[in-house]
Each structure stands twice: as structure tokens, then as C-alpha cells.
Design a protein around this motif. Structure first.
Motif, PDB file in Angstrom:
ATOM      1  N   ASP A   1     -10.945 -13.058   6.399  1.00  0.00           N
ATOM      2  CA  ASP A   1     -12.196 -13.788   6.641  1.00  0.00           C
ATOM      3  C   ASP A   1     -13.275 -12.861   7.207  1.00  0.00           C
ATOM      4  OD1 ASP A   1     -10.941 -16.096   5.757  1.00  0.00           O
ATOM      5  OD2 ASP A   1     -10.593 -16.890   7.771  1.00  0.00           O
ATOM      6  N   ILE A   2     -12.898 -12.020   8.146  1.00  0.00           N
ATOM      7  CA  ILE A   2     -13.857 -11.071   8.732  1.00  0.00           C
ATOM      8  C   ILE A   2     -14.353 -10.104   7.661  1.00  0.00           C
ATOM      9  CG2 ILE A   2     -14.126  -9.173  10.381  1.00  0.00           C
ATOM     10  CD1 ILE A   2     -12.053 -10.624  12.166  1.00  0.00           C
ATOM     11  N   THR A   3     -13.433  -9.597   6.835  1.00  0.00           N
ATOM     12  CA  THR A   3     -13.808  -8.664   5.770  1.00  0.00           C
ATOM     13  C   THR A   3     -14.776  -9.318   4.792  1.00  0.00           C
ATOM     14  OG1 THR A   3     -11.692  -7.525   5.955  1.00  0.00           O
ATOM     15  CG2 THR A   3     -12.915  -7.202   3.912  1.00  0.00           C
ATOM     16  N   THR A   4     -14.495 -10.546   4.409  1.00  0.00           N
ATOM     17  CA  THR A   4     -15.380 -11.265   3.484  1.00  0.00           C
ATOM     18  C   THR A   4     -16.780 -11.399   4.067  1.00  0.00           C
ATOM     19  OG1 THR A   4     -13.500 -12.479   2.578  1.00  0.00           O
ATOM     20  CG2 THR A   4     -15.683 -13.415   2.206  1.00  0.00           C
ATOM     21  N   GLY A   5     -16.872 -11.772   5.319  1.00  0.00           N
ATOM     22  CA  GLY A   5     -18.179 -11.891   5.969  1.00  0.00           C
ATOM     23  C   GLY A   5     -18.895 -10.556   6.069  1.00  0.00           C
ATOM     24  N   ALA A   6     -18.155  -9.512   6.426  1.00  0.00           N
ATOM     25  CA  ALA A   6     -18.760  -8.181   6.560  1.00  0.00           C
ATOM     26  C   ALA A   6     -19.273  -7.679   5.217  1.00  0.00           C
ATOM     27  CB  ALA A   6     -17.742  -7.200   7.136  1.00  0.00           C
ATOM     28  N   LEU A   7     -18.492  -7.887   4.165  1.00  0.00           N
ATOM     29  CA  LEU A   7     -18.936  -7.440   2.845  1.00  0.00           C
ATOM     30  C   LEU A   7     -20.138  -8.243   2.359  1.00  0.00           C
ATOM     31  CD1 LEU A   7     -15.500  -6.762   1.105  1.00  0.00           C
ATOM     32  CD2 LEU A   7     -17.148  -5.081   1.987  1.00  0.00           C
ATOM     33  N   ALA A   8     -20.201  -9.522   2.710  1.00  0.00           N
ATOM     34  CA  ALA A   8     -21.380 -10.324   2.362  1.00  0.00           C
ATOM     35  C   ALA A   8     -22.617  -9.784   3.074  1.00  0.00           C
ATOM     36  CB  ALA A   8     -21.141 -11.788   2.719  1.00  0.00           C
ATOM     37  N   LEU A   9     -22.476  -9.415   4.341  1.00  0.00           N
ATOM     38  CA  LEU A   9     -23.606  -8.830   5.072  1.00  0.00           C
ATOM     39  C   LEU A   9     -24.040  -7.505   4.448  1.00  0.00           C
ATOM     40  CD1 LEU A   9     -22.463  -9.535   8.731  1.00  0.00           C
ATOM     41  CD2 LEU A   9     -24.450 -10.534   7.579  1.00  0.00           C
ATOM     42  N   LEU A  10     -23.075  -6.690   4.049  1.00  0.00           N
ATOM     43  CA  LEU A  10     -23.409  -5.415   3.426  1.00  0.00           C
ATOM     44  C   LEU A  10     -24.062  -5.630   2.058  1.00  0.00           C
ATOM     45  CD1 LEU A  10     -20.286  -3.324   4.456  1.00  0.00           C
ATOM     46  CD2 LEU A  10     -22.630  -3.092   5.327  1.00  0.00           C
ATOM     47  N   ALA A  11     -23.636  -6.649   1.323  1.00  0.00           N
ATOM     48  CA  ALA A  11     -24.280  -6.960   0.041  1.00  0.00           C
ATOM     49  C   ALA A  11     -25.725  -7.399   0.277  1.00  0.00           C
ATOM     50  CB  ALA A  11     -23.502  -8.053  -0.685  1.00  0.00           C
ATOM     51  N   LEU A  12     -25.959  -8.199   1.317  1.00  0.00           N
ATOM     52  CA  LEU A  12     -27.327  -8.594   1.651  1.00  0.00           C
ATOM     53  C   LEU A  12     -28.162  -7.377   2.051  1.00  0.00           C
ATOM     54  CD1 LEU A  12     -26.801 -11.892   3.694  1.00  0.00           C
ATOM     55  CD2 LEU A  12     -27.928 -11.646   1.464  1.00  0.00           C
ATOM     56  N   ALA A  13     -27.553  -6.462   2.785  1.00  0.00           N
ATOM     57  CA  ALA A  13     -28.262  -5.241   3.189  1.00  0.00           C
ATOM     58  C   ALA A  13     -28.647  -4.422   1.962  1.00  0.00           C
ATOM     59  CB  ALA A  13     -27.392  -4.412   4.135  1.00  0.00           C
ATOM     60  N   LEU A  14     -27.738  -4.311   1.016  1.00  0.00           N
ATOM     61  CA  LEU A  14     -28.010  -3.572  -0.224  1.00  0.00           C
ATOM     62  C   LEU A  14     -29.139  -4.246  -0.995  1.00  0.00           C
ATOM     63  CD1 LEU A  14     -27.227  -1.238  -2.082  1.00  0.00           C
ATOM     64  CD2 LEU A  14     -25.540  -2.770  -3.136  1.00  0.00           C
ATOM     65  N   LEU A  15     -29.069  -5.557  -1.098  1.00  0.00           N
ATOM     66  CA  LEU A  15     -30.129  -6.312  -1.789  1.00  0.00           C
ATOM     67  C   LEU A  15     -31.466  -6.136  -1.062  1.00  0.00           C
ATOM     68  CD1 LEU A  15     -30.810  -8.280  -4.082  1.00  0.00           C
ATOM     69  CD2 LEU A  15     -30.221 -10.141  -2.506  1.00  0.00           C
ATOM     70  N   GLY A  16     -31.410  -6.204   0.266  1.00  0.00           N
ATOM     71  CA  GLY A  16     -32.626  -6.014   1.044  1.00  0.00           C
ATOM     72  C   GLY A  16     -33.216  -4.631   0.872  1.00  0.00           C
ATOM     73  N   ASP A  17     -32.371  -3.629   0.792  1.00  0.00           N
ATOM     74  CA  ASP A  17     -32.844  -2.257   0.620  1.00  0.00           C
ATOM     75  C   ASP A  17     -33.514  -2.097  -0.753  1.00  0.00           C
ATOM     76  OD1 ASP A  17     -33.222   0.423   1.455  1.00  0.00           O
ATOM     77  OD2 ASP A  17     -31.448   1.046   0.321  1.00  0.00           O
ATOM     78  N   VAL A  18     -32.976  -2.762  -1.747  1.00  0.00           N
ATOM     79  CA  VAL A  18     -33.545  -2.677  -3.091  1.00  0.00           C
ATOM     80  C   VAL A  18     -34.890  -3.410  -3.162  1.00  0.00           C
ATOM     81  CG1 VAL A  18     -33.204  -3.433  -5.493  1.00  0.00           C
ATOM     82  CG2 VAL A  18     -31.324  -2.367  -4.231  1.00  0.00           C
ATOM     83  N   LEU A  19     -34.960  -4.570  -2.485  1.00  0.00           N
ATOM     84  CA  LEU A  19     -36.161  -5.395  -2.570  1.00  0.00           C
ATOM     85  C   LEU A  19     -37.285  -4.959  -1.619  1.00  0.00           C
ATOM     86  CD1 LEU A  19     -34.562  -8.934  -2.906  1.00  0.00           C
ATOM     87  CD2 LEU A  19     -35.524  -7.492  -4.710  1.00  0.00           C
ATOM     88  N   LEU A  20     -36.907  -4.305  -0.522  1.00  0.00           N
ATOM     89  CA  LEU A  20     -37.940  -3.911   0.468  1.00  0.00           C
ATOM     90  C   LEU A  20     -38.537  -2.563   0.193  1.00  0.00           C
ATOM     91  CD1 LEU A  20     -36.345  -5.244   3.769  1.00  0.00           C
ATOM     92  CD2 LEU A  20     -38.139  -6.289   2.410  1.00  0.00           C
TER      93      LEU A  20
END
Length: 149
Positions: free
Chosen positions: A130-149
Motif C-alpha cells: 500500500d505504501i509503495t502504491t501511494g509513493a509511486l502515484a506521488l512520483l507519477a504526479l511529480a513526473l506529470l507535473g514536471d512535464v506540464l510545468l
């Protein structure tokens, strides 16, 4: 099948489950370490926007928490001294061990202790997953944010 055979079969099943949890823990530890290693390789010297940095920090913290949880799963449990276990036998005389092995009710107590261990290991693996899933979701959001910002 008599009671003794049933206890032996049940004990073998629980021991196999303990081995399975340890194998799954090894796999999860490897899986969690890959994105963390990628972060360590890619991030130094990169200038990321503030929100992306925050998401990466939270994701990395989650991965580290998951790794620590997995390590707790595989950590040996040396606190029980229930009769019928190697921990009990470590402080027993050969005569006490022989008597202990001849006492069938100990097999049931041993099975109970093993079942508690495997249940604890599975709960730890669920938490780490569960922790890994949440952490990877946060990292995916960070990657998306880096691409969009």
C-alpha cells in the motif's frame, strides 16, 4: 489421517507460507529499490518546480518507508520461547528436547506460533504494498507535473 499427521501437514503448510512471504518480501524490496535508485541517479543537480520537488520528496519518503516495512517483515522473530520451537530448544537440555518432541500438544502450540508469524508477515507485506502504491502515484504526479510545468 490421524491427528499427528494432520498437525504435521498443517505445520508444513504454514512453513511454506512463511517461505512464500519471505520470497514476496524479497521481490517487493527489489521492486521498491528500482524507482528509488532512479531518483538518486536522475535528480541531483536538477532544478525542479516547488510542487514537483514536494511530490518527489513525499514519493521518495514513501519508498523508504516501504523498504523499512519490508525489512521488518523479514526480520527474524526471536521473542517467542514456546515449547516445540528452536528458540525454546536453544536453552534446553537434550533430555528436555527429547521430552518436548514426544509431547504432541506442543505441536499444536508450535503451529499456533507459526501461524501468528505468517499472519504478521502478510500484514506487513500488505502495508508495504500500500505504501509503495501511494509513493509511486506521488512520483507519477511529480513526473506529470514536471512535464506540464
Amino acid at each position: 489421517m490421524n491427528d499427528h499427521d494432520s498437525l504435521q501437514a498443517a505445520t508444513a503448510t504454514v512453513l511454506a507460507e512463511i517461505a512464500r512471504t519471505d520470497a514476496k518480501a524479497g521481490t517487493l524490496l527489489s521492486t521498491v529499490s528500482l524507482p528509488l535508485a532512479a531518483l538518486v541517479a536522475v535528480l541531483p543537480g536538477r532544478d525542479l518546480p516547488g510542487p514537483v520537488t514536494g511530490l518527489v520528496a513525499l514519493g521518495a519518503t514513501g519508498l523508504i518507508a516501504a523498504m523499512l516495512t519490508v525489512l521488518a517483515v523479514v526480520r527474524p522473530r526471536l521473542t517467542t520461547s514456546t515449547r516445540g520451537t528452536f528458540l525454546h530448544w536453544a536453552n534446553s537440555t537434550p533430555e528436555e528436547i527429547t521430552a518436548d518432541l514426544a509431547d504432541r500438544p506442543n505441536a499444536a502450540a508450535h503451529l499456533g506460533e507459526l501461524s501468528k508469524i505468517v499472519t504478521s508477515k502478510y500484514r506487513g507485506l500488505q502495508l508495504a504494498d500500500d505504501i509503495t502504491t501511494g509513493a509511486l502515484a506521488l512520483l507519477a504526479l511529480a513526473l506529470l507535473g514536471d512535464v506540464l510545468l
